[in-house]
Write an enzyme that holds these catalytic residues in place. Structure first.
Site, PDB file in Angstrom:
ATOM      1  N   ARG A   1      -6.723  21.070  37.972  1.00 21.78           N
ATOM      2  CA  ARG A   1      -7.795  20.910  38.962  1.00 21.78           C
ATOM      3  C   ARG A   1      -7.729  19.518  39.553  1.00 21.78           C
ATOM      4  NH1 ARG A   1     -13.661  22.749  37.204  1.00 21.78           N
ATOM      5  NH2 ARG A   1     -13.578  20.751  36.141  1.00 21.78           N
TER       6      ARG A   1
ATOM      7  N   ASP B   1      -7.621  18.470  27.108  1.00 25.33           N
ATOM      8  CA  ASP B   1      -7.624  17.196  26.379  1.00 25.33           C
ATOM      9  C   ASP B   1      -7.951  17.407  24.908  1.00 25.33           C
ATOM     10  OD1 ASP B   1      -6.907  15.615  28.503  1.00 25.33           O
ATOM     11  OD2 ASP B   1      -8.960  15.136  29.087  1.00 25.33           O
TER      12      ASP B   1
ATOM     13  N   THR C   1     -11.520  17.365  44.459  1.00 27.56           N
ATOM     14  CA  THR C   1     -11.943  18.617  45.120  1.00 27.56           C
ATOM     15  C   THR C   1     -12.277  19.726  44.121  1.00 27.56           C
ATOM     16  OG1 THR C   1      -9.719  19.514  45.186  1.00 27.56           O
ATOM     17  CG2 THR C   1     -10.367  18.101  47.040  1.00 27.56           C
TER      18      THR C   1
ATOM     19  N   ASP D   1     -13.426  18.881  28.053  1.00 30.92           N
ATOM     20  CA  ASP D   1     -12.145  19.224  28.671  1.00 30.92           C
ATOM     21  C   ASP D   1     -11.252  19.918  27.647  1.00 30.92           C
ATOM     22  OD1 ASP D   1      -9.335  18.956  29.506  1.00 30.92           O
ATOM     23  OD2 ASP D   1     -10.191  17.875  31.200  1.00 30.92           O
TER      24      ASP D   1
HETATM   25  C1  PRP Z   1      -9.134  23.495  32.999  1.00 35.13           C
HETATM   26  C2  PRP Z   1      -9.173  24.831  32.316  1.00 35.13           C
HETATM   27  C3  PRP Z   1      -8.959  25.790  33.458  1.00 35.13           C
HETATM   28  C4  PRP Z   1      -9.678  25.100  34.582  1.00 35.13           C
HETATM   29  C5  PRP Z   1     -11.001  25.773  34.795  1.00 35.13           C
HETATM   30  O1  PRP Z   1      -7.852  23.103  33.254  1.00 35.13           O
HETATM   31  O2  PRP Z   1      -8.223  24.965  31.301  1.00 35.13           O
HETATM   32  O3  PRP Z   1      -7.607  26.000  33.795  1.00 35.13           O
HETATM   33  O4  PRP Z   1      -9.874  23.739  34.192  1.00 35.13           O
HETATM   34  O5  PRP Z   1     -11.656  25.241  35.895  1.00 35.13           O
HETATM   35  P1  PRP Z   1     -11.918  26.091  37.214  1.00 35.13           P
HETATM   36  O6  PRP Z   1     -12.470  27.394  36.782  1.00 35.13           O
HETATM   37  O7  PRP Z   1     -12.914  25.235  37.936  1.00 35.13           O
HETATM   38  O8  PRP Z   1     -10.632  26.207  37.964  1.00 35.13           O
HETATM   39  P2  PRP Z   1      -7.506  21.673  33.898  1.00 35.13           P
HETATM   40  O9  PRP Z   1      -7.473  21.795  35.380  1.00 35.13           O
HETATM   41  O10 PRP Z   1      -8.414  20.638  33.324  1.00 35.13           O
HETATM   42  O11 PRP Z   1      -6.016  21.448  33.469  1.00 35.13           O
HETATM   43  P3  PRP Z   1      -5.378  21.229  32.005  1.00 35.13           P
HETATM   44  O12 PRP Z   1      -5.430  22.558  31.291  1.00 35.13           O
HETATM   45  O13 PRP Z   1      -3.999  20.827  32.324  1.00 35.13           O
HETATM   46  O14 PRP Z   1      -6.159  20.174  31.286  1.00 35.13           O
HETATM   47  N1  URA Z   2     -12.204  22.622  32.565  1.00 36.96           N
HETATM   48  C1  URA Z   2     -12.506  22.273  31.281  1.00 36.96           C
HETATM   49  O1  URA Z   2     -11.605  22.013  30.481  1.00 36.96           O
HETATM   50  N2  URA Z   2     -13.793  22.211  30.938  1.00 36.96           N
HETATM   51  C2  URA Z   2     -14.791  22.487  31.791  1.00 36.96           C
HETATM   52  O2  URA Z   2     -15.970  22.416  31.396  1.00 36.96           O
HETATM   53  C3  URA Z   2     -14.463  22.835  33.097  1.00 36.96           C
HETATM   54  C4  URA Z   2     -13.161  22.904  33.466  1.00 36.96           C
END
Ligand code: PRP
Ligand code: URA
Length: 209
Positions: A104, A203, A108, A200
């Site tokens: 994400r 993380d 945005t 997160d």
């Molecule tokens: C997180 C999560 C989803 C997304 C959800 O990933 O694992 O993929 O956010 O958010 P959304 O419904 O608003 O799209 P992130 O983008 O943090 O990436 P990561 O798994 O690499 O940490």
């Molecule tokens: N992605 C995450 O990992 N946690 C949230 O709460 C939203 C998006």
């Protein structure tokens, strides 16, 4: 509108409570994501078709059921979805695995694609898309769009924690996709994080913060 299934099981509630705790270690968090995914997989595969088979036991013939040879695939959304894969594969070992890399954009909150590798025959498979978090729904929608472009017709979404905004967005964009969740939380905050959520997920699984 597709179906939304929310798990209601003491084991899932218990594991979720530990998962959400900010003091839970990376090791335990990672284990719990896998364990919850396994329990959710049990529910999400409930409607897989079976065939009747007769099996010779050492004593006599048993009338049994086996999976009807339906081809399955598990597609984690990277990174955090990776934490759900192993325990699902333990239950459905013949499933093939595809990967969709999305993150994400911090400003945005829109998903940015950075990787994709899918089984050649993905279009003929029933696909379980897995990601612990369904927040705005942007990542799930982008992943499902992508799978449909590759011919997928049977897609099931599995998220550990979702919120009304994300569920509604996925339902609107992809009304044919059933969504399985372990919990539906209250809302998104101004940073598009789920409240109360668990923070997160990526993380916390990989220990990057
Ligand atoms: C997180 C999560 C989803 C997304 C959800 O990933 O694992 O993929 O956010 O958010 P959304 O419904 O608003 O799209 P992130 O983008 O943090 O990436 P990561 O798994 O690499 O940490
Ligand atoms: N992605 C995450 O990992 N946690 C949230 O709460 C939203 C998006």
């Amino acid at each position: 509108m597709a179906n939304v299934f929310v798990m209601d099981h003491p084991l899932v509630h218990h594991k979720l409570a530990i998962l959400r705790n900010k003091d839970t270690s990376v090791k335990e968090f990672r284990e719990l994501v896998g364990e919850i995914a396994g329990l959710m997989c049990y529910e999400a595969t409930r409607n897989l078709p079976t065939v009747d088979v007769d099996v010779e036991t050492p004593i006599s013939t048993a009338h049994c059921k086996m999976l009807a040879g339906k081809k399955l695939a598990i597609v984690p959304i990277l990174r955090a979805g990776l934490g759900m894969v192993d325990n699902m594969v333990a239950l459905i070992p013949s499933a093939k695995i595809g990967h969709i890399g999305l993150y994400r954009d911090p400003e945005t909150h829109k998903p940015v694609e950075y990787y994709c590798k899918l089984p050649d025959d993905i279009g003929n498979r029933e696909v379980f898309v897995v990601d612990p978090m369904l927040a705005t729904g942007g990542s799930a929608i982008a992943a499902i769009d992508f799978l449909k472009q590759h011919g997928c017709k049977n897609i099931i979404m599995m998220n550990i924690i979702g919120c009304p905004e994300g569920i509604e967005a996925v339902n609107k964009a992809h009304p044919d996709v059933d969504v399985y969740l372990a919990a539906v939380d209250e809302k998104l905050n101004e940073h598009a994080y789920i409240v109360p959520g668990l923070g997160d997920a990526g993380d916390r699984i990989f220990g990057t913060k």
